[in-house]
Motif scaffolding. Structure first.
Motif, PDB file in Angstrom:
ATOM      1  N   SER B 477       0.950  -1.111  -0.015  1.00 64.79           N
ATOM      2  CA  SER B 477       0.048  -0.166  -0.156  1.00 64.79           C
ATOM      3  C   SER B 477       0.714   1.287  -0.071  1.00 64.79           C
ATOM      4  O   SER B 477       2.120   1.136   0.342  1.00 64.79           O
ATOM      5  CB  SER B 477      -0.934   0.146   1.199  1.00 64.79           C
ATOM      6  N   TRP B 478       0.301   2.449  -0.316  1.00 65.66           N
ATOM      7  CA  TRP B 478       0.787   3.647  -0.253  1.00 65.66           C
ATOM      8  C   TRP B 478       1.234   4.255   1.296  1.00 65.66           C
ATOM      9  O   TRP B 478       2.291   4.668   1.233  1.00 65.66           O
ATOM     10  CB  TRP B 478      -0.070   4.508  -1.061  1.00 65.66           C
ATOM     11  N   ARG B 479       0.202   3.679   1.837  1.00 66.57           N
ATOM     12  CA  ARG B 479       0.564   3.871   3.513  1.00 66.57           C
ATOM     13  C   ARG B 479       1.971   3.363   3.954  1.00 66.57           C
ATOM     14  O   ARG B 479       2.785   3.839   4.537  1.00 66.57           O
ATOM     15  CB  ARG B 479      -0.876   3.618   4.159  1.00 66.57           C
ATOM     16  N   ASN B 480       2.051   2.289   3.677  1.00 60.06           N
ATOM     17  CA  ASN B 480       3.384   1.447   4.129  1.00 60.06           C
ATOM     18  C   ASN B 480       4.629   1.737   3.363  1.00 60.06           C
ATOM     19  O   ASN B 480       5.762   2.128   3.839  1.00 60.06           O
ATOM     20  CB  ASN B 480       3.238   0.132   3.979  1.00 60.06           C
ATOM     21  N   ARG B 481       4.464   2.386   2.054  1.00 53.85           N
ATOM     22  CA  ARG B 481       5.576   2.762   1.189  1.00 53.85           C
ATOM     23  C   ARG B 481       5.942   4.160   1.827  1.00 53.85           C
ATOM     24  O   ARG B 481       7.201   4.411   2.169  1.00 53.85           O
ATOM     25  CB  ARG B 481       5.311   3.192  -0.110  1.00 53.85           C
ATOM     26  N   PHE B 482       4.889   4.802   2.241  1.00 54.16           N
ATOM     27  CA  PHE B 482       5.177   6.129   2.846  1.00 54.16           C
ATOM     28  C   PHE B 482       5.958   5.892   4.144  1.00 54.16           C
ATOM     29  O   PHE B 482       7.028   6.613   4.618  1.00 54.16           O
ATOM     30  CB  PHE B 482       3.926   6.578   3.119  1.00 54.16           C
ATOM     31  N   TYR B 483       5.480   4.832   4.971  1.00 59.03           N
ATOM     32  CA  TYR B 483       5.937   4.643   6.321  1.00 59.03           C
ATOM     33  C   TYR B 483       7.373   4.239   6.120  1.00 59.03           C
ATOM     34  O   TYR B 483       8.403   4.435   6.942  1.00 59.03           O
ATOM     35  CB  TYR B 483       5.147   3.896   7.110  1.00 59.03           C
ATOM     36  N   VAL B 484       7.515   3.261   5.206  1.00 59.60           N
ATOM     37  CA  VAL B 484       9.233   2.807   5.072  1.00 59.60           C
ATOM     38  C   VAL B 484       9.916   3.854   4.755  1.00 59.60           C
ATOM     39  O   VAL B 484      11.069   3.933   5.455  1.00 59.60           O
ATOM     40  CB  VAL B 484       9.113   1.678   4.005  1.00 59.60           C
ATOM     41  N   ALA B 485       9.361   4.745   3.769  1.00 61.26           N
ATOM     42  CA  ALA B 485      10.357   5.954   3.540  1.00 61.26           C
ATOM     43  C   ALA B 485      10.980   6.852   4.571  1.00 61.26           C
ATOM     44  O   ALA B 485      11.830   6.987   4.869  1.00 61.26           O
ATOM     45  CB  ALA B 485       9.849   6.720   2.270  1.00 61.26           C
ATOM     46  N   ILE B 486       9.604   7.060   5.468  1.00 62.25           N
ATOM     47  CA  ILE B 486       9.926   7.931   6.438  1.00 62.25           C
ATOM     48  C   ILE B 486      10.796   7.228   7.561  1.00 62.25           C
ATOM     49  O   ILE B 486      11.757   7.739   8.115  1.00 62.25           O
ATOM     50  CB  ILE B 486       8.335   8.189   7.327  1.00 62.25           C
ATOM     51  N   ASN B 487      10.564   5.760   7.831  1.00 62.54           N
ATOM     52  CA  ASN B 487      11.662   5.226   8.747  1.00 62.54           C
ATOM     53  C   ASN B 487      12.931   5.191   8.032  1.00 62.54           C
ATOM     54  O   ASN B 487      13.820   5.252   8.933  1.00 62.54           O
ATOM     55  CB  ASN B 487      11.117   3.806   8.765  1.00 62.54           C
ATOM     56  N   TRP B 488      13.155   5.018   6.882  1.00 63.09           N
ATOM     57  CA  TRP B 488      14.684   5.128   6.614  1.00 63.09           C
ATOM     58  C   TRP B 488      15.213   6.326   6.652  1.00 63.09           C
ATOM     59  O   TRP B 488      16.282   6.454   7.146  1.00 63.09           O
ATOM     60  CB  TRP B 488      14.547   4.492   4.962  1.00 63.09           C
ATOM     61  N   LEU B 489      14.186   7.456   6.434  1.00 64.53           N
ATOM     62  CA  LEU B 489      14.730   8.729   6.524  1.00 64.53           C
ATOM     63  C   LEU B 489      15.186   9.206   8.130  1.00 64.53           C
ATOM     64  O   LEU B 489      16.129   9.677   8.345  1.00 64.53           O
ATOM     65  CB  LEU B 489      13.679   9.965   5.961  1.00 64.53           C
ATOM     66  N   THR B 490      14.273   9.020   9.092  1.00 68.83           N
ATOM     67  CA  THR B 490      14.415   9.307  10.392  1.00 68.83           C
ATOM     68  C   THR B 490      15.477   8.404  10.834  1.00 68.83           C
ATOM     69  O   THR B 490      16.496   8.666  11.683  1.00 68.83           O
ATOM     70  CB  THR B 490      13.192   8.948  11.150  1.00 68.83           C
ATOM     71  N   THR B 491      15.834   7.051  10.476  1.00 69.23           N
ATOM     72  CA  THR B 491      16.713   6.293  10.870  1.00 69.23           C
ATOM     73  C   THR B 491      18.363   6.900  10.406  1.00 69.23           C
ATOM     74  O   THR B 491      19.296   6.926  11.105  1.00 69.23           O
ATOM     75  CB  THR B 491      16.890   4.657  10.296  1.00 69.23           C
ATOM     76  N   LEU B 492      18.270   7.373   9.082  1.00 71.15           N
ATOM     77  CA  LEU B 492      19.211   8.198   8.749  1.00 71.15           C
ATOM     78  C   LEU B 492      19.620   9.562   9.379  1.00 71.15           C
ATOM     79  O   LEU B 492      20.990   9.759   9.935  1.00 71.15           O
ATOM     80  CB  LEU B 492      19.152   8.553   7.111  1.00 71.15           C
TER      81      LEU B 492
END
Lengths: 501, 501
Positions: B477-492
């Motif tokens: 889903s777009w929701r999870n794509r969005f969350y995964v991208a946000i997660n990667w960004l915040t981890t960085l």
């Protein structure tokens, strides 16, 4: 396999040759023995003595003094954040390694917010505990305090025998801050601890969420009776304080927006009942209370006046004999002193909290302070007990950080070196007002200083916006502010998450 | 209290008077009785008959045919997503209400990604199950299949007696799709199930994370011996396939970036060992394998060739007698048929999977299909067994959705009404290549069609970027794509999260 065996051998041997750390068992043990009078009869005995206790020895004059903080709630964390780690080593003892942003916990039960967004690791609040050689976080419970010896007893928290048996240790302190919080009140009602879920920790919210989703799914299974379906989907909240009201509001939002869409087969069976012995939101303005009652009723929450007499596995019984079957039971009837606080032979305030004076010191106990829900002014101060609120705990933590930093700068940081003449201004609490959300973009904001005072109080969307903004700027780290905002945004766009993980 | 009692009364009575639903116990039970030959001797008996079984009765000619899908992994979910709900009612039976995005599961163990980001609720994958009156999701395990009667037996999943005793029911199907997946192989080694953690579900990742953080915190406690500290912080991974390698890589990243910063006191004690009986990543190109070996070794992962003989609570024993103490043991040695699949008296493929023909049908079983890891081509097809990979399962799910839609459009949806002449093209698998990340912004991409074939293979940052992008666009889903991208960004930006919740 020779290279592997040598690897294993290296890994088993290397740490023994490593530079001795402040953990070094032998030296610490010896110091503690001499301190606590548990010394072996033959200290020169060359054979190893079985180790029962170990710990952190008292600091020496040249070293940084050590502040030991028991607890990681609002009070303890705000204190840690404010302590000057140039002046002090900080040691925190708590069974959880994060602070819970409690006002937003109700939102996590229904998936509006993620669990992670409301938990802030202590290592982010005070990075020194993971960096400075003398500062630590210990995942442990405090089991006792020997104030005359400046010593706390602790026991590690574990997850069963696969990991490690619980391990006891002692920590010597220069200053001790008790910020142990409180525990939910059950009023001795039978079955509450067994069958009800509290709403104080992240694992409570996780349990509520898992049970709610499980009940929703079970009630769809073929062959289940209508009566059982209604029981499974009856969510009962006991206690009409802000926590109970906020949770009821979140739940009715969840039902209206998500259950109706995602569980269409059972949507007409789910109901929320809020049971309160007196009035809901008793600390709020009359007008706000009426508004909240109207809004909650409108959104389908049944408000019931009643006193719970007994709690059984699938039903609770009220004082008048009415039986209320439930599938989910959340208990939020306020908090009282924890068993450790009860067991401490310290001066107490009315209500059984640890007694403190105007400078948050425990009278007659040298170098001991108490803040947050576990503490209350002793009668001799002539001050009323402060409510068990996050804002009180937060303000006390901030005040005490300031006071301890001042003491440290005046070279009073070490145990028994403090000249009480340097105290300065006492702690004064100014109530900034109360806030509670009631679901559906509505909230109450009561800016009066006390129940009797005049002042601004308002309800509705504007208050809700203030409520959200106020909390958003109060979530401690930028990382969590960011996550909370993202969570709110995705809930708005995509709806709440319903995976049961 | 009168108004409350009347409320309770209303809530107990109302559902009985409600419009009868497809769940209506009596009618369904009667239909099932006549179907399964379990009828009472006195069907006219006016007294209520104790209900043992209930369920969904067979569909009638005018109704939509019912596809029952067992399982909610890659295969089952891809199928559900593709099924035309104008043609079919969809019923999914699974012990979890979400699909797990398995290739990203390793990242959640160390906090790079949130658990929620890799779980997709089934109700989002196929919204009909929560909206259409004849489509359902049941949180249950399949306990048996009566293919001659077009019937599956199920039992609900519960959380102990507080909720509900397990409830048995039957579902009649028009088409049955078995997508039950596989279970981890333990090779009969004693202690694996008790002490090791697999990495297949979100709750496995949660357990690994909790244990890893617990061990990190326990090893800081004063008085713990150096040997015990080294044991607690020894993370052992058994199995050098993509899962084992990816988890080892994530773990070494976590150690390098986060443990060194957040657990400075114990950072020199933590080690990762990867034990594999043969070669790591045996399905990959030689050059890629060498690259992976070099990179993993460089980032501190010890690669060990060995065969595990026995697993005890705090150590494992290799075939040559070497003892390996561990604090965390992750087991990823591949998968084999589950006990339900073993118990089914269905034709089997070599290796014990459910045998299927080129159209994914179970031969000689009318209206039964099997897809994903639980299935394999029967010998008579002359086709090799396909690897237990997400991409195989996903492709099979997609193919079968297409096939069933075609059958449904040709009015062959109902049980025993299907003319096999309308089958069309058989399923052909084209391997699109393999990918594995090895930590530190490095990954392997092997685009060869088989182990022997020539083709593109590459390793390094570019592959890592491809790996991330490929997964990001595949998260459903777009929701999870969005969350995964946000997660990667915040981890960085902020580093990984270390709250133990």
């Amino acid at each position: 396999m020779a290279w592997f065996r040598s690897l294993i051998r290296v890994s088993a041997v290397q740490p023994r040759n490593a530079v001795s750390s402040p953990f070094s068992v032998t030296s610490t043990l010896l110091s503690l023995r001499s301190l606590s009078g548990e010394a072996s009869n033959q200290p020169q005995d060359p054979q190893p003595v079985p180790i029962q206790y170990s710990g952190l020895a008292p600091t020496r004059p040249g070293e940084k003094p050590r502040v030991v903080i028991l607890g990681s709630g609002w009070a303890g964390c705000r204190l840690m954040k404010g302590l000057d780690t140039e002046l002090y080593d900080v040691v925190c003892v708590s069974p959880r390694n994060h602070m819970v942003f409690t006002p937003l916990l109700a939102s996590t039960c229904v998936g509006t917010l993620e669990f992670r967004s409301v938990a802030e690791p202590i290592a982010r609040i005070q990075p020194a505990i993971s960096r400075e050689p003398g500062s630590y976080f210990f995942l442990a419970n405090c089991t006792g305090i020997e104030a005359d010896k400046h010593l706390v007893h602790c026991e590690t928290v574990t997850d069963g025998p696969d990991t490690l048996d619980p391990w006891k240790f002692k920590i010597a302190y220069d200053k001790l801050v008790i910020a142990l919080g409180a525990q939910p009140l059950t009023f001795g009602i039978h079955g509450v601890n067994e069958h009800a879920i509290f709403l104080r920790e992240v694992h409570h919210a996780q349990e509520i969420r898992r049970k709610l989703l499980l009940n929703l799914m079970l009630s769809e299974v073929p062959g289940i009776s209508e009566e059982e379906k209604s029981r499974l989907l009856h969510c009962v909240v006991v206690g009409g304080g802000p926590t109970g009201v906020e949770f009821s509001g979140e739940l009715s939002d969840f039902i209206k927006n998500d259950v109706h869409q995602r569980y269409a087969h059972v949507k007409d069976h789910i109901h929320v009942t809020l049971i309160e012995a007196n009035e809901i939101l008793s600390s709020f303005d009359d007008r706000l209370r009426q508004y909240a009652t109207k809004q909650l009723t409108k959104s389908g929450v049944r408000l019931v006046r009643g006193i719970v007499k007994d709690v059984k596995a699938q039903k609770l019984i009220l004082n008048d004999g009415t039986e209320v079957p439930y599938g989910l039971l959340v208990w939020s009837t306020g908090v009282g002193p924890s068993s450790l606080v009860n067991s401490l032979e310290f001066p107490k305030s009315p209500g059984g909290r640890i007694g403190i004076d105007e400078w948050l010191r425990v009278p007659s106990m040298e170098d001991v302070f108490a803040i947050g829900d576990c503490s209350g002014f002793v009668e001799s101060t002539g001050k009323p007990a402060l409510p068990a609120l996050a804002q009180v705990a937060e303000r006390q933590g901030k005040y005490l950080a300031h006071l301890l930093n001042k003491i440290g700068k005046a070279n009073g940081g070490h145990a028994s070196t403090w000249n009480a003449a340097e105290l300065g201004e006492p702690f004064v609490y100014r109530h900034l007002g109360s806030m509670a959300t009631i679901g559906r973009y509505k909230a109450l904001v009561d800016l009066r200083q006390s129940k009797e005072a005049k002042g601004l109080s308002m309800a509705g969307f504007v208050s809700w916006f203030i409520w959200r903004s106020a909390y958003l700027t109060r979530v401690i780290s930028w990382r969590n502010r960011f996550y909370v905002a993202i969570n709110w945004l995705t809930t708005l766009v995509f709806g709440r998450d319903i995976s049961r993980i």
